[in-house]
Design an enzyme around this catalytic site. Structure first.
Site, PDB file in Angstrom:
ATOM      1  N   ARG A   1      -3.690   4.032  -1.381  1.00 13.91           N
ATOM      2  CA  ARG A   1      -4.154   2.922  -2.211  1.00 13.91           C
ATOM      3  C   ARG A   1      -3.630   1.567  -1.751  1.00 13.91           C
ATOM      4  O   ARG A   1      -2.473   1.447  -1.351  1.00 13.91           O
ATOM      5  CB  ARG A   1      -3.702   3.119  -3.672  1.00 13.91           C
ATOM      6  CG  ARG A   1      -3.988   4.486  -4.220  1.00 13.91           C
ATOM      7  CD  ARG A   1      -3.458   4.635  -5.636  1.00 13.91           C
ATOM      8  NE  ARG A   1      -3.497   6.043  -6.051  1.00 13.91           N
ATOM      9  CZ  ARG A   1      -3.682   6.453  -7.278  1.00 13.91           C
ATOM     10  NH1 ARG A   1      -3.809   5.600  -8.249  1.00 13.91           N
ATOM     11  NH2 ARG A   1      -3.727   7.746  -7.564  1.00 13.91           N
TER      12      ARG A   1
ATOM     13  N   ARG B   1      -2.410  -1.711  -3.284  1.00 11.37           N
ATOM     14  CA  ARG B   1      -1.857  -2.037  -4.598  1.00 11.37           C
ATOM     15  C   ARG B   1      -1.686  -3.551  -4.683  1.00 11.37           C
ATOM     16  O   ARG B   1      -0.714  -4.102  -4.174  1.00 11.37           O
ATOM     17  CB  ARG B   1      -0.541  -1.292  -4.822  1.00 11.37           C
ATOM     18  CG  ARG B   1      -0.721   0.225  -4.892  1.00 11.37           C
ATOM     19  CD  ARG B   1       0.613   0.959  -4.907  1.00 11.37           C
ATOM     20  NE  ARG B   1       0.426   2.409  -5.044  1.00 11.37           N
ATOM     21  CZ  ARG B   1       0.605   3.095  -6.159  1.00 11.37           C
ATOM     22  NH1 ARG B   1       0.988   2.468  -7.271  1.00 11.37           N
ATOM     23  NH2 ARG B   1       0.419   4.402  -6.202  1.00 11.37           N
TER      24      ARG B   1
ATOM     25  N   HIS C   1       0.850  -1.202   0.000  1.00 11.20           N
ATOM     26  CA  HIS C   1       0.000   0.000   0.000  1.00 11.20           C
ATOM     27  C   HIS C   1       0.874   1.235   0.000  1.00 11.20           C
ATOM     28  O   HIS C   1       2.026   1.212   0.436  1.00 11.20           O
ATOM     29  CB  HIS C   1      -0.953   0.004   1.197  1.00 11.20           C
ATOM     30  CG  HIS C   1      -0.307   0.353   2.522  1.00 11.20           C
ATOM     31  ND1 HIS C   1      -0.160   1.644   2.954  1.00 11.20           N
ATOM     32  CD2 HIS C   1       0.228  -0.430   3.488  1.00 11.20           C
ATOM     33  CE1 HIS C   1       0.416   1.647   4.138  1.00 11.20           C
ATOM     34  NE2 HIS C   1       0.673   0.397   4.488  1.00 11.20           N
ATOM     35  N   CYS C   2       0.312   2.331  -0.538  1.00 12.70           N
ATOM     36  CA  CYS C   2       0.995   3.621  -0.474  1.00 12.70           C
ATOM     37  C   CYS C   2       0.184   4.521   0.445  1.00 12.70           C
ATOM     38  O   CYS C   2      -0.447   4.041   1.386  1.00 12.70           O
ATOM     39  CB  CYS C   2       1.178   4.214  -1.869  1.00 12.70           C
ATOM     40  SG  CYS C   2      -0.358   4.484  -2.774  1.00 12.70           S
ATOM     41  N   ILE C   3       0.162   5.814   0.189  1.00 13.22           N
ATOM     42  CA  ILE C   3      -0.508   6.735   1.113  1.00 13.22           C
ATOM     43  C   ILE C   3      -2.020   6.579   1.084  1.00 13.22           C
ATOM     44  O   ILE C   3      -2.696   6.736   2.095  1.00 13.22           O
ATOM     45  CB  ILE C   3      -0.118   8.192   0.785  1.00 13.22           C
ATOM     46  CG1 ILE C   3       1.380   8.393   1.053  1.00 13.22           C
ATOM     47  CG2 ILE C   3      -0.906   9.185   1.624  1.00 13.22           C
ATOM     48  CD1 ILE C   3       1.886   9.767   0.703  1.00 13.22           C
TER      49      ILE C   3
END
Length: 490
Positions: free
Chosen positions: A32, A34, A28-30
Site C-alpha cells: 500500500r 500510505r 509505503h508498506c508491502i
C-alpha cells in the site's frame, strides 16, 4: 524483461488524492501507498478505485491507503519522482503523524480525540518502523528453515549442524534477528524524523556483546532500597528501541533549540546517546520488555491451552484485520514470541489464513471463463501463497463477498487444526512459501509443527477451494464495484 513504466499511474494517483498541495507526506508498506493528506474529503476515491493498477482504497489509522499490490515499491518511486523527494522526507512524515487522528487543534479536542490521535500515531510508527524490515526477517526465516531441513536424518543429514558452512550461513540468517534493535532503531528514527544513525548506535549498544552477556545472566547494575536494577538481553527485541528512537527524537529537538550551532554536531549525538541509552537500560527497556514478554507469553499460553478454540477464532478472523491494515499490530507480537520462546504459535495460525485466501481466489481463477478475472485471480493466488494476501482480498475475494467468506471458513478450519496439533513457527514467513519456517532449528527431528503445517494448509486449501467453487463464485455473479470505504475509527 523491461521494467514497467508507472509514470501515468503515479500522475493519476497524485491528481486524485488532491494534488501535491493536499499531500503532507507519503510512505509505503508491502502492498500500500500510505498518504498523510491535509484533507481526505477532497480525494477522489471513486476514480482511484476504478483506476487500472489500483486494487482498492482504504482510510484507516489517519492514512489514506491506496492498495497497489506487489508493484507498490515501483509505484511509490514513480509517485515520489513526480512529486519531489521532499514528500518522502521523514520530518514531514513525522509532522503528519503527529497531526493525525482528530479534528484540527482548535483547543476543542476531547479526551477521545487525543486517544484516537495517539493510537493512530502509535500504529503509524509501528507500521513505518517494521515495513522495511519484514522482507529481511522473512528471508532470514526461510534460510534458517532450509538449514534445519538439510540437517534432517530422514534426508541423510546433508549438512552437519557443527560444520563451517552451516554455521556461516546460519550466522547470515541470525544477524537480522540478533541485531534487530539496530535495524528497527534506524527504521523507526527515519519514520519519526529523528537521526537514524544515533538510533542505530543506541540499538547497537543494546546488542553489544558485553551487554548481551550481562543481560543473559541478569547481572545487577545497582540497587536502590532493596530494588535491584538488572541488565536484560535485548537481542530480537522491537518495542524498547522504538520508544528509544522516539525519546531520542524529542531530546534531539530540544538540544537543537538550546545548544549553539557550533556545538550541535558533536554534543547533540553525545548527549542523546548517553541519556537515551541510560534511560532505556534502567527504566523503559525493562518495563517495555516485561510487558511485551508478558503479552507474548499470554498469547502463547492462550493458544496452547485453548488449542483448537484459539486456532479457530484467530484463523477465522485474522484476514479481516488485513482489510483495514491493522494486521501490522500483530507483527511485533510474533517477533516477541520468537524472541521469548524461539517459536510463534500465533504466526503458525496466521499462515493458514494466507493459504486459505489464496485457495479461494485460485478457485475463482480456475472456474471463471472471463479472461480478466482469470488473469487477476492467478496472480493474486500466487501472491497469497507467497504470504501477501491483499491482491487476492481487494482484487477478487472481497468484491465477490462469498469468496472472501469461503476463505475465512477455510482459514478457520486450518487454524483449528494448527491449534489442535499445537503447531509452531520458527520464523516470519508464512503461507506455502514459508514451509521451512515450520522446522525447529534447535530440534530438526521434531516434525510435529511441519506436519501441522501440511495438514492445516491442505485442509484450508480444500475447504476454501470447494466452498468457493460450489457456493462462492460463478460467472453470472456481478463483481461488486470498488466503493469508497467508510473511514475506520481508531
Amino acid at each position: 524483461m523491461a521494467k514497467k513504466d508507472y509514470t501515468d499511474l503515479a500522475k493519476t494517483i497524485i491528481e486524485n488524492v488532491g494534488g501535491p498541495e493536499n499531500i503532507n507526506s507519503l510512505i509505503h508498506c508491502i502492498t500500500r501507498l500510505r498518504f498523510y493528506l491535509k484533507d481526505e474529503s477532497i480525494a477522489n476515491t471513486e476514480v482511484l478505485t476504478a483506476t487500472d493498477g489500483v486494487i482498492d482504497v482504504r482510510q484507516a489509522q489517519g492514512q489514506y491507503q491506496v492498495v497497489i499490490g506487489n508493484a507498490v515499491a515501483d509505484v511509490y518511486d514513480a509517485v515520489i519522482k513526480a512529486l519531489g523527494p521532499e514528500f518522502a522526507d521523514p520530518e514531514a512524515t513525522a509532522a503528519a503523524v503527529a497531526a493525525t487522528g482528530g479534528p484540527a487543534d482548535t483547543g476543542d479536542k476531547t479526551i477521545w480525540d487525543h486517544i484516537k490521535g495517539g493510537t493512530n500515531s502509535l500504529i503509524g510508527v509501528i507500521t513505518g518502523s517494521m515495513s522495511p524490515v519484514i522482507g529481511v526477517l522473512a528471508a532470514s526465516g526461510i534460510i534458517k528453515g532450509l538449514l534445519a531441513l538439510l540437517t534432517l536424518p530422514q534426508l541423510g543429514s546433508l549438512l552437519d549442524a557443527k560444520s563451517v558452512p552451516y554455521m556461516t550461513i546460519s550466522a547470515m540468517a541470525d544477524a537480522s534477528f540478533f541485531f534487530l534493535p539496530v535495524i528497527v532503531g534506524f527504521s523507526a528514527a527515519r519514520k519519526i524524523g529523528g537521526d537514524p544513525i544515533v538510533a542505530a548506535v543506541i540499538g547497537a549498544f543494546l546488542t553489544y556483546p558485553q551487554i548481551v552477556d550481562w543481560g543473559r545472566s541478569f547481572k545487577e547494575m545497582f540497587a536502590i532500597g532493596g530494588f535491584n536494577f538488572q541488565f536484560l538481553n535485548y537481542t530480537y527485541s522491537i518495542f524498547p528501541i522504538i520508544l528509544a528512537a522516539w525519546i531520542a527524537k524529542k531530546l534531539e529537538d530540544w538540544l537543537k533549540a538550546h545548544l549553539p550551532n557550533y556545538l550541535q554536531m558533536i554534543f547533540t549525538p553525545l548527549i542523546t546517546i548517553l541519556i537515551v541509552s541510560t534511560i532505556t537500560i534502567i527504566v523503559t527497556g525493562p518495563i517495555i520488555q516485561g510487558l511485551a514478554n508478558g503479552i507474548a507469553n499470554v498469547i502463547t499460553w492462550l493458544v496452547s491451552v485453548s488449542g483448537w478454540v484459539g486456532g479457530l477464532i484467530i484463523g477465522g478472523f485474522y484476514q479481516v484485520l488485513v482489510i483495514f491494515g491493522l494486521h501490522w499490530g500483530v507483527v511485533p507480537l510474533v517477533a516477541q514470541q520468537i524472541s521469548a520462546n524461539g517459536a510463534s504459535p500465533l504466526n503458525a495460525i496466521v499462515s493458514t489464513t494466507m493459504v486459505a485466501q489464496g485457495a479461494a481466489v485460485l478457485a475463482v481463477a480456475i472456474k471463471s471463463r472471463k479472461a480478466g478475472v482469470k488473469e487477476l485471480g492467478f496472480a493474486a493466488a500466487i501472491s497469497a501463497f507467497c504470504g501477501v494476501t491483499e491482491p487476492a482480498i481487494y482484487g477478487v475475494n472481497l468484491r465477490f463477498r462469498k469468496v472472501f467468506i469461503s476463505g475465512l471458513m477455510g482459514s478457520a478450519v486450518g487454524g483449528f487444526i494448527t491449534g489442535l496439533m499445537h503447531g509452531n513457527m520458527y520464523g516470519f514467513t508464512g503461507a506455502l512459501i514459508g514451509f521451512p519456517s515450520f522446522f525447529d532449528p534447535k530440534n530438526p527431528t521434531d516434525l510435529n509443527s511441519f506436519y501441522a503445517f501440511l495438514i492445516s494448509s491442505l485442509a484450508a486449501i480444500l475447504v476454501s477451494f470447494i466452498l468457493t467453487w460450489v457456493w462462492g463464485y460463478n460467472d453470472e455473479m456481478a463483481m461488486t464495484e470498488k466503493k469508497a470505504p467508510k473511514k475506520l475509527a481508531a
